[in-house]
Design a protein around this motif. Structure first.
Motif, mmCIF file in Angstrom:
data_model
loop_
_atom_site.group_PDB
_atom_site.id
_atom_site.type_symbol
_atom_site.label_atom_id
_atom_site.label_comp_id
_atom_site.label_asym_id
_atom_site.label_seq_id
_atom_site.Cartn_x
_atom_site.Cartn_y
_atom_site.Cartn_z
ATOM 1 N N GLN A 301 0.660 -1.136 -0.099
ATOM 2 C CA GLN A 301 0.129 -0.021 0.024
ATOM 3 C C GLN A 301 0.973 1.241 0.004
ATOM 4 O O GLN A 301 0.538 2.322 -0.563
ATOM 5 N N ALA A 302 2.040 1.282 0.779
ATOM 6 C CA ALA A 302 2.742 2.516 0.849
ATOM 7 C C ALA A 302 3.382 2.525 -0.428
ATOM 8 O O ALA A 302 3.841 3.711 -0.967
ATOM 9 N N LEU A 303 3.906 1.497 -0.921
ATOM 10 C CA LEU A 303 4.588 1.691 -2.511
ATOM 11 C C LEU A 303 3.606 2.150 -3.510
ATOM 12 O O LEU A 303 3.946 3.306 -4.225
ATOM 13 N N LEU A 304 2.584 1.786 -3.545
ATOM 14 C CA LEU A 304 1.440 2.457 -4.489
ATOM 15 C C LEU A 304 1.209 3.739 -3.974
ATOM 16 O O LEU A 304 0.953 4.686 -5.040
ATOM 17 N N ALA A 305 1.097 4.075 -2.866
ATOM 18 C CA ALA A 305 0.822 5.519 -2.463
ATOM 19 C C ALA A 305 1.863 6.349 -2.877
ATOM 20 O O ALA A 305 1.915 7.444 -3.469
ATOM 21 N N GLU A 306 3.050 5.967 -2.852
ATOM 22 C CA GLU A 306 4.391 6.736 -3.334
ATOM 23 C C GLU A 306 4.429 6.918 -4.671
ATOM 24 O O GLU A 306 4.639 8.041 -5.319
ATOM 25 N N LYS A 307 4.097 5.804 -5.433
ATOM 26 C CA LYS A 307 3.967 6.064 -6.925
ATOM 27 C C LYS A 307 2.848 7.185 -7.278
ATOM 28 O O LYS A 307 3.046 7.657 -8.200
#
Length: 453
Positions: A301-307
């Protein structure tokens, strides 16, 4: 949050180390967007038409023995086309044949005389000559339609002048007045005054055939005045029997320049965010960095939010720069910048989430870049299809497809943000928020599925 910040800095460093790729990512979408906006807003140029007016300057249309003022037919035509003066028919034909002009319009010397003959027992046929190069049938048809419309407008202008003068003379016949003739003024008694005079004379005559005949003449003058009074509005209507009453259905449309800017800005935002987020996420998976990142450094979730945050940030900067550049050509209301930011941020979030979903599906950067183009561009163009341009069933299908992708609601939000007279921006913003959430879930599910493959 520290890991997300680190990932964001890493992605920005990648962009900084590839200046050519970063420049293409920004310039290419902006170029496409400007071209699309230019194509939408740019009206057709005035066609170049050779114009030969052989009508003498002193010629006037005559109604009831009186010369009407000039209808300025040449001026009306040259407002709609670029008139190229020529001095002969041969010169006009040469310019059309050489392609210097698209067509030639010739007003013959006897045009006014033929118009004046329409009120005589031997009416002529007023004609003008149009020379069109038939080498290109599309161009020939376009020019022919334009000149036909212009001549129809000229006919209407002349008809209105004739109708106005006709109404004036009819009013003189009914109510009387002064009529200028050959530098002098002639008093016209009029039917109404004639009826009153005859009615006053009738009692002075003894009963008999003469008095009865005078009574009939008096009655005729009264009835003629009353009936001809009704004819005045009919003459006015003959000049323009059908009027157009325009009613806007489905809400008002924004000015064309504002809509073109909204299209250009949304195109830029869509291509930048979708390509950047999809490519960035696919790069993590192509280089096998994705498994290492989600094992301990950050969650999926954090990786998607960063992208998504990366796409929104870059899209925001590029779109604002583009709007600032377009300000040179079209004045924008910078007092509405708060609404601009809302439209860009929510539109960018939804488009970035869609890009994340595409990046989660494809494992290679080249494949996901092609997929992003294949999805974004067709749907963007479908979003510009107006109602009524195609069949009802096909248009309903397009509405469904464009509602499922963030481009059209982002365009609606951008248009509402730029246009002060537009409907509320709330509905498209809610639509974008729902799409951002939905595509975020799709991206999460796609990442989980591929992570187990």
């Amino acid at each position: 949050m520290g890991a997300v910040r680190w990932l964001l800095l890493k992605d920005l460093q990648i962009l900084r180390r590839s200046p050519l790729q970063s420049a293409l990512l920004v310039v290419y979408p902006m170029l496409i967007a400007v071209l699309v906006g230019f194509a939408i807003s740019r009206g057709p140029e005035k066609p170049r038409v050779a114009f030969l007016n052989e009508v003498p300057q002193s010629s006037r249309i005559v109604v009831g023995g009186q010369k009407l003022p000039q209808a300025n037919v040449q001026g009306r035509i040259c407002l709609k086309v670029e008139c190229v003066p020529v001095h002969s028919k041969a010169e006009a034909e040469e310019k059309v044949s050489s392609g210097d002009v698209l067509a030639a319009l010739i007003l013959p010397a006897d045009l006014i005389n033929r118009i004046n003959s329409l009120s005589t027992l031997t009416p002529g046929t007023p004609e003008v000559e149009v020379i069109v190069n038939e080498e290109d049938p599309v161009k020939a048809g376009l020019v022919d339609d334009r000149i036909t419309a212009l001549l129809a407008q000229a006919n209407l202008a002349i008809a209105r002048r004739i109708a106005a003068e006709g109404s004036h003379y009819l009013d003189l016949v009914i109510k009387g007045g002064n009529l200028p003739v050959l530098g002098t003024t002639v008093h016209i008694l009029g039917l109404e005054a004639s009826a009153h005079i005859l009615e006053a004379l009738e009692p002075a005559l003894p009963p008999g055939p003469l008095r009865s005949s005078l009574a009939q003449v008096t009655e005729f003058a009264k009835e003629a005045g009353e009936n001809l009074d009704i004819a005045g509005p009919l003459i006015d209507r003959l000049a323009e029997p059908i009027k157009v009453h325009k009613v806007a259905a489905g809400g008002s449309s924004p000015p064309l320049e504002i809509f073109a800017i909204a299209v250009a800005a949304t195109f830029t935002l869509a291509l930048v965010t979708v390509l950047l987020v999809a490519g960035s996420l696919a790069l993590e998976r192509e280089e096998n960095a994705f498994p290492r990142l989600v094992r301990g450094l950050v969650s999926e979730q954090a990786l998607l939010a960063e992208k998504v945050l990366l796409g929104v940030a870059v899209g925001l900067v590029v779109t604002l720069l583009m709007l600032a550049g377009l300000q040179i050509f079209v004045p924008l209301e910078w007092s509405r910048i708060g609404l601009w930011l809302a439209a860009i941020l929510l539109g960018g979030a939804a488009l970035a989430a869609a890009g994340a979903a595409l990046g989660a599906i494809a494992r290679e950067v080249r494949a996901v870049s092609l997929l992003a183009f294949m999805v974004t561009l067709p749907i963007a163009f479908l979003s510009l299809v107006p109602s009524g341009a195609i069949g009802g069933g096909a248009y309903e299908a397009i509405k469904v497809v464009t509602a499922l992708f963030p481009f059209k609601p982002a365009l609606q939000a951008m248009t509402a943000a730029l246009d002060s007279a537009a409907p509320s921006i709330g509905v498209p913003l809610l639509h974008l928020a729902a799409l951002a959430l939905a595509y975020g879930v799709l991206a999460r599910l796609a990442l989980r599925r591929f992570a187990t493959v």
